[in-house]
Design an enzyme around this catalytic site. Structure first.
Site, short mmCIF file in Angstrom:
data_model
loop_
_atom_site.label_atom_id
_atom_site.label_comp_id
_atom_site.label_asym_id
_atom_site.label_seq_id
_atom_site.Cartn_x
_atom_site.Cartn_y
_atom_site.Cartn_z
N GLU A 40 0.89 -0.89 0.15
CA GLU A 40 -0.54 -0.37 -0.32
C GLU A 40 1.00 1.35 0.33
OE1 GLU A 40 -0.56 -2.15 2.11
OE2 GLU A 40 -2.48 -2.82 1.75
N PHE B 206 -11.68 -8.32 13.62
CA PHE B 206 -10.88 -8.86 12.95
C PHE B 206 -10.11 -7.28 11.64
CE2 PHE B 206 -8.74 -11.06 8.64
CZ PHE B 206 -7.92 -11.22 9.25
N GLN B 207 -8.87 -7.18 11.85
CA GLN B 207 -8.16 -5.63 10.64
C GLN B 207 -9.25 -4.87 11.25
OE1 GLN B 207 -7.74 -7.49 6.47
NE2 GLN B 207 -6.25 -8.28 6.98
#
Lengths: 562, 172
Positions: free
Chosen positions: A56, A118-119
């Site tokens: 990213e 999550f995340q």
């Protein structure tokens, strides 16, 4: 049929992609992931150009390079959590260098936000200090308006990055197509036109000045004021000093051109700052790498500061004539009615002499390959027509010194944040913005390894970037400081490098190594003529220095190594 | 060091207080006091805060940085203007049958009210300037203070006051 179409509901993902097209987006840089899946599923057959980077951070630097060279906002898509946190460096970089970006980060679904899902990462909290503004979308109906506002905020006033955080459920939710949106931002009213009183004060100051200079910064490039700047300075015989980000704003072959000022600036440029009686700063923010010790900066000068961001005025340097407006408008206003300047050319001649007597220098007669001559040779062989993207450190300073920038928007470098790893991915964005122009990535052996995975992106997209590694097997700029200021104690600056030729070939990219001075011209010519990306590994001495240098904390009058 | 009272009108958006305190803390301004609430328009809030600064240039920079926030509508330094500043405090102090009457008499000049009475304590509500509240707290300290809750200062300009120099410097 028509009624049916009007009734048809669109998903958030499609509304978002439509909004990108409506806002003139031609390419996005991104990386998918769990929460971004509904968006990527829509991208699958939407027909928008998407560049898949390998990290990213690569995506956001590529978007910065694209924004810098094209002048349009760069767009980034990431997934939530780690995908989103990977772009923080790029956001900070874009904010400090005023790069227009719209960054779309997927987020966990609304109903689990705040539960350490999550995340999940709090992107609004994390990006608040490193964005111009940020949004978390809470209703699919507001998506189109938020996107319009994001592009407006990113690309007007002092440009900068805007984050739009997109909970997954809103990418799936549907609503009716809305034809138009109204941007309503009562707290955002940038001032574009200059105050007449201050313009008159500046005119009077120019009329009176015996030793005026213009400091032209990145704002000149961002506002597209390069033509006006040339006309203005030529008309009134005003010498020009550039900041690092301002390079390309003025004609480097002009008698009025003094080159870059600051820590590694040219002698004549820093001399001009020290001795001037009027300093007109246009779109520059007096970074400490430019001013040196503020106490000794332009001690005898009346300071006029032109900036679109009112907060820059008076922040570092006390200002006598503040002008808050767009650089292009200010210069156009200054050109409207002629200023009577009793000018005897003495000051311009004096500075011109200084520049001739103390030019940028290096050991040209050395038998070793010198980084400076590699860069001069690039300039010569491309006749100054290439786009130059640099990393950070010695490679960057040498490129700023030895590759003359003849036109705006052909120079991309990480100025304010000094982000190592910027160069290679930014060159991807630059090449996409200028597909028909030679693009050079000037990197160090340290910097390329921070984002080296983007070689795969370059290969995949067949981007014919010429990747020049100025390879000294050390972290050159840090080593230079260790040499000069830390008694040659080389703490953790010596690198055991990979074989860059083999590494490049592993990615399917052509490579060559130049280690002899006599091979330079020929091998560089071949590399430029080669149809495709190529890595040119230039072996240089680890103790080559960037000169001149103003020691940290010293004044610009204390240049060393002139 | 000088104290400046800053009044900012802001869009009543989620996280706007965070944006303001974020600007102040990352630019190393020291907030002594902050209060926030709706205005007559429920889309707009007014926040009032007191900062300690070294110079007027510093406060000017602070105001410009706050003004850069998209959700900030207007920032004014109202220190040198005719302003009304008020703070509210709730004090729980020890009190029993013997001294309850004495406390009532003592707080009367402060126009403070007793808003809750328990067997061994009572709760006083007082509204006024910071100095007045400080004085009352000093006075009742002798009885033993159990708890203090203060709102922080809020402020508004008097009807006939003129905008001062600093406001004119802000271009927004």
């Amino acid at each position: 049929m028509k009624v049916e179409q009007q009734k048809k509901e669109l998903t958030g993902a499609l509304i978002l992609l439509d909004a990108l097209i409506e806002n003139g987006v031609e390419v996005v840089f991104g990386y998918p992931g769990g929460q971004a899946l509904p968006l990527y599923d829509a991208i699958y057959d939407y027909g928008i150009k998407h560049i898949l980077t390998r990290h990213e951070q690569g995506a956001i630097h590529a978007a910065e390079g694209y924004a810098k060279i094209s002048g349009k906002p760069g767009v980034v898509i990431t997934t939530s959590g780690p995908g989103a946190t990977n772009i923080l460096t790029g956001l900070a970089d874009a904010l400090i260098d005023s790069m227009p970006l719209v960054v779309l980060t997927a987020q966990v679904p609304t109903d689990v936000i705040g539960t350490d899902a999550f995340q999940e990462a709090d992107m609004i909290g994390l990006t608040m200090p490193i964005t111009k503004h940020n949004y978390q979308v809470r209703d699919v109906k507001s998506l189109k308006r938020i996107l319009a506002e994001a592009f407006h905020i990113a690309s007007t006033g002092r440009k900068g990055p805007v984050v739009v955080d997109l909970p997954k459920d809103l990418l799936i939710a549907t609503c009716k197509r809305t034809e138009s949106v109204v941007i309503d931002l009562p707290g955002y009213q940038p001032n574009f036109t200059p105050n007449a009183l201050q313009i008159n004060k500046l005119k009077a100051a120019i009329q009176k000045a015996k030793k005026p200079i213009v400091v032209a910064g990145g704002g000149v490039i961002l506002s597209g004021a390069s033509e006006e700047l040339r006309e203005f300075c030529n008309k009134y015989n005003l010498p020009v000093v550039h900041t690092l980000l301002g390079l390309g704003g003025f004609d480097p072959d002009s008698k009025l051109y003094l080159g870059m000022g600051g820590m590694h600036g040219e002698y004549a440029a820093n001399k001009a700052i020290c001795e001037c009686d009027l300093l007109i700063s246009i779109g520059a923010r007096f970074d400490d790498r430019f001013t040196g010790s503020v106490k000794h900066f332009a001690p005898n000068a009346t300071i006029a500061h032109i900036d679109i961001d009112p907060a820059e005025i008076g922040k570092i340097i006390k200002t006598d004539i503040p002008i808050v407006a767009d650089a292009k408008n200010v210069i156009a206003e200054m050109l409207k009615e002629p200023i009577n300047r009793a000018d005897d050319d003495q000051w311009v001649e004096y500075l011109f002499e200084q520049r001739k007597t103390f030019p940028l220098n290096y050991a040209k007669d050395s038998e070793d390959l010198k980084p400076q001559e590699v860069l001069e040779e690039i300039f010569n062989q491309t006749k100054g027509e290439a786009v130059i993207v640099t990393d950070v450190g010695q490679n960057q300073m040498w490129a700023a010194q030895f590759i003359k920038q003849t036109a705006p928007n052909r120079w991309a470098t990480s100025g304010g944040l000094g982000t190592m790893g910027y160069g290679l991915p930014a060159a991807i964005g630059a090449q996409i913005a200028e597909p028909d122009r030679n693009v050079f990535a000037i990197l160090g052996d340290g910097g390329i390894q921070m984002t080296v995975q983007e070689l795969a992106t370059i290969k995949e997209n067949k981007l014919p970037i010429k990747i020049i590694i100025l390879n000294n097997s050390v972290l050159g700029m840090v080593r230079q400081w260790q040499t000069l200021f830390y008694k040659e104690r080389y703490s953790h600056t010596v690198l055991t490098n990979p074989d860059f030729e083999m590494l490049s070939r592993a990615y399917g990219i052509e490579a060559c190594t130049i280690n002899k001075k006599e091979d330079l011209k020929n091998m560089l010519k071949k590399a430029i003529e080669y149809d495709g990306p190529i890595v040119v590994n230039c072996l240089i001495d680890k103790d080559e220095m960037v000169y001149p240098i103003v020691a940290p904390g010293a004044g610009l009058h204390e240049m060393k190594g002139v | 060091m000088m104290k400046r009272i800053i009044s900012a009108t802001v869009m009543n958006q989620a996280g706007v207080l965070n944006r303001i305190t974020g600007v102040l803390s990352r630019r190393r301004f020291n907030i002594e006091n902050i209060s926030v609430g709706h205005t007559d328009n429920d889309k707009i809030s007014r926040t009032t805060f007191i900062v300690n600064v070294e110079s007027l240039e510093e406060v000017e920079q602070l105001m410009k940085q706050l003004n850069k926030q998209i959700d900030v509508l207007k920032v004014v330094d109202i220190t040198d203007e005719a302003v009304i500043t008020r703070e509210l405090a709730l004090l729980r102090i020890n009190a029993d049958n013997k001294n309850r009457n004495e406390i009532y008499t003592l707080i009367a000049p402060f126009r403070a009210n007793v808003v809750d009475v328990a067997k061994n304590s009572l709760c006083i509500q007082v509204v006024g300037t910071t100095e007045k509240i400080d004085a009352l707290i000093d006075l009742v300290r002798q009885f033993g203070i159990k708890e203090v809750a203060r709102t922080g200062v809020t402020a508004i300009r008097r009807g006939n006051s003129k905008p001062d120099k600093i406001e004119k410097l802000i271009i927004k």
